[in-house]
Enzyme design. Structure first.
Site, PDB file in Angstrom:
ATOM      1  N   ASP A  30      27.503  27.218  51.497  1.00  0.00           N
ATOM      2  CA  ASP A  30      27.696  28.029  50.681  1.00  0.00           C
ATOM      3  C   ASP A  30      26.504  29.235  51.461  1.00  0.00           C
ATOM      4  OD1 ASP A  30      29.548  29.601  47.936  1.00  0.00           O
ATOM      5  OD2 ASP A  30      27.518  30.903  49.136  1.00  0.00           O
ATOM      6  N   ASN A  86      36.567  29.303  40.823  1.00  0.00           N
ATOM      7  CA  ASN A  86      37.125  30.618  40.724  1.00  0.00           C
ATOM      8  C   ASN A  86      38.435  31.569  40.813  1.00  0.00           C
ATOM      9  OD1 ASN A  86      34.677  30.607  39.588  1.00  0.00           O
ATOM     10  ND2 ASN A  86      33.341  31.897  41.496  1.00  0.00           N
ATOM     11  N   GLY A  92      36.021  35.821  38.981  1.00  0.00           N
ATOM     12  CA  GLY A  92      34.637  35.716  39.146  1.00  0.00           C
ATOM     13  C   GLY A  92      35.217  35.528  40.922  1.00  0.00           C
ATOM     14  N   HIS A  99      39.244  28.236  47.766  1.00  0.00           N
ATOM     15  CA  HIS A  99      37.901  27.392  47.812  1.00  0.00           C
ATOM     16  C   HIS A  99      37.536  26.627  46.197  1.00  0.00           C
ATOM     17  CE1 HIS A  99      37.057  31.388  47.007  1.00  0.00           C
ATOM     18  NE2 HIS A  99      36.116  30.992  46.532  1.00  0.00           N
TER      19      HIS A  99
HETATM   20  P1  DGP Z   1      33.957  33.032  45.125  1.00  0.00           P
HETATM   21  O1  DGP Z   1      32.528  34.101  44.105  1.00  0.00           O
HETATM   22  O2  DGP Z   1      34.236  31.468  44.120  1.00  0.00           O
HETATM   23  O3  DGP Z   1      34.965  33.669  45.831  1.00  0.00           O
HETATM   24  O4  DGP Z   1      33.062  32.441  46.139  1.00  0.00           O
HETATM   25  C1  DGP Z   1      32.881  32.623  47.187  1.00  0.00           C
HETATM   26  C2  DGP Z   1      31.663  32.445  47.942  1.00  0.00           C
HETATM   27  O5  DGP Z   1      31.889  32.920  49.340  1.00  0.00           O
HETATM   28  C3  DGP Z   1      30.356  33.158  47.578  1.00  0.00           C
HETATM   29  O6  DGP Z   1      29.640  31.881  47.027  1.00  0.00           O
HETATM   30  C4  DGP Z   1      29.845  33.431  49.087  1.00  0.00           C
HETATM   31  C5  DGP Z   1      30.474  32.291  49.347  1.00  0.00           C
HETATM   32  N1  DGP Z   1      30.526  33.059  50.770  1.00  0.00           N
HETATM   33  C6  DGP Z   1      30.945  34.788  51.270  1.00  0.00           C
HETATM   34  N2  DGP Z   1      30.976  34.896  52.594  1.00  0.00           N
HETATM   35  C7  DGP Z   1      30.186  33.415  53.215  1.00  0.00           C
HETATM   36  C8  DGP Z   1      30.344  33.623  54.478  1.00  0.00           C
HETATM   37  O7  DGP Z   1      30.404  33.892  55.548  1.00  0.00           O
HETATM   38  N3  DGP Z   1      29.380  32.164  55.079  1.00  0.00           N
HETATM   39  C9  DGP Z   1      29.292  31.648  53.617  1.00  0.00           C
HETATM   40  N4  DGP Z   1      29.357  30.348  53.876  1.00  0.00           N
HETATM   41  N5  DGP Z   1      30.134  31.667  52.967  1.00  0.00           N
HETATM   42  C10 DGP Z   1      30.651  32.375  51.815  1.00  0.00           C
END
Ligand code: DGP
Length: 113
Positions: A30, A86, A92, A99
């Protein structure tokens, strides 16, 4: 369905720190980690959220859970870990591609915020 940032990661249009990949799923770190280990596991099939999981996805979902267990082992999360999914605005969810957050490396609080 609009192309999400996770689809771009699957398609290698944007970079990610990938820790696991097979025909059905991809796991990467993340970008805003909430724990010492914070990995996202996604199906390559573009399912928007838990709400869009179909009956035919049962085998895929089983594969994702087994992959989570293997990842936790490979990432040495021996003391335990948390898996978060989520769903929707109140849940959220910010990226509309199903995911699983795999979080570990510290003790988790309960209840979550
Ligand atoms: P959620 O809030 O459950 O939809 O989590 C989305 C997650 O995705 C958040 O923890 C940040 C991550 N995220 C968003 N954009 C990117 C990205 O471009 N690369 C990576 N590695 N993670 C990302």
């Amino acid at each position: 369905m609009a192309e999400t940032v996770f689809q771009k990661i699957i398609d290698r249009e944007i970079p990610a720190d990938i820790v696991y990949e097979d025909d059905l799923c991809l796991a990467f770190r993340d970008v805003t980690p909430q724990a010492p280990t914070h990995v996202l596991l996604i199906p390559k099939k573009p399912i928007e959220s838990i709400d869009q999981i179909a009956d035919e996805d049962a085998e895929l979902l089983g594969h994702l859970w087994i992959t989570i267990r293997k990842l936790a082992n490979e990432l040495n999360l021996d003391a335990g870990y948390r898996v978060v999914v989520n769903c929707g605005k109140d849940g959220g969810q910010t990226v509309d591609h199903l995911h699983f957050h795999l979080l570990g490396g510290r003790a988790m609080a309960w209840p979550p915020g």
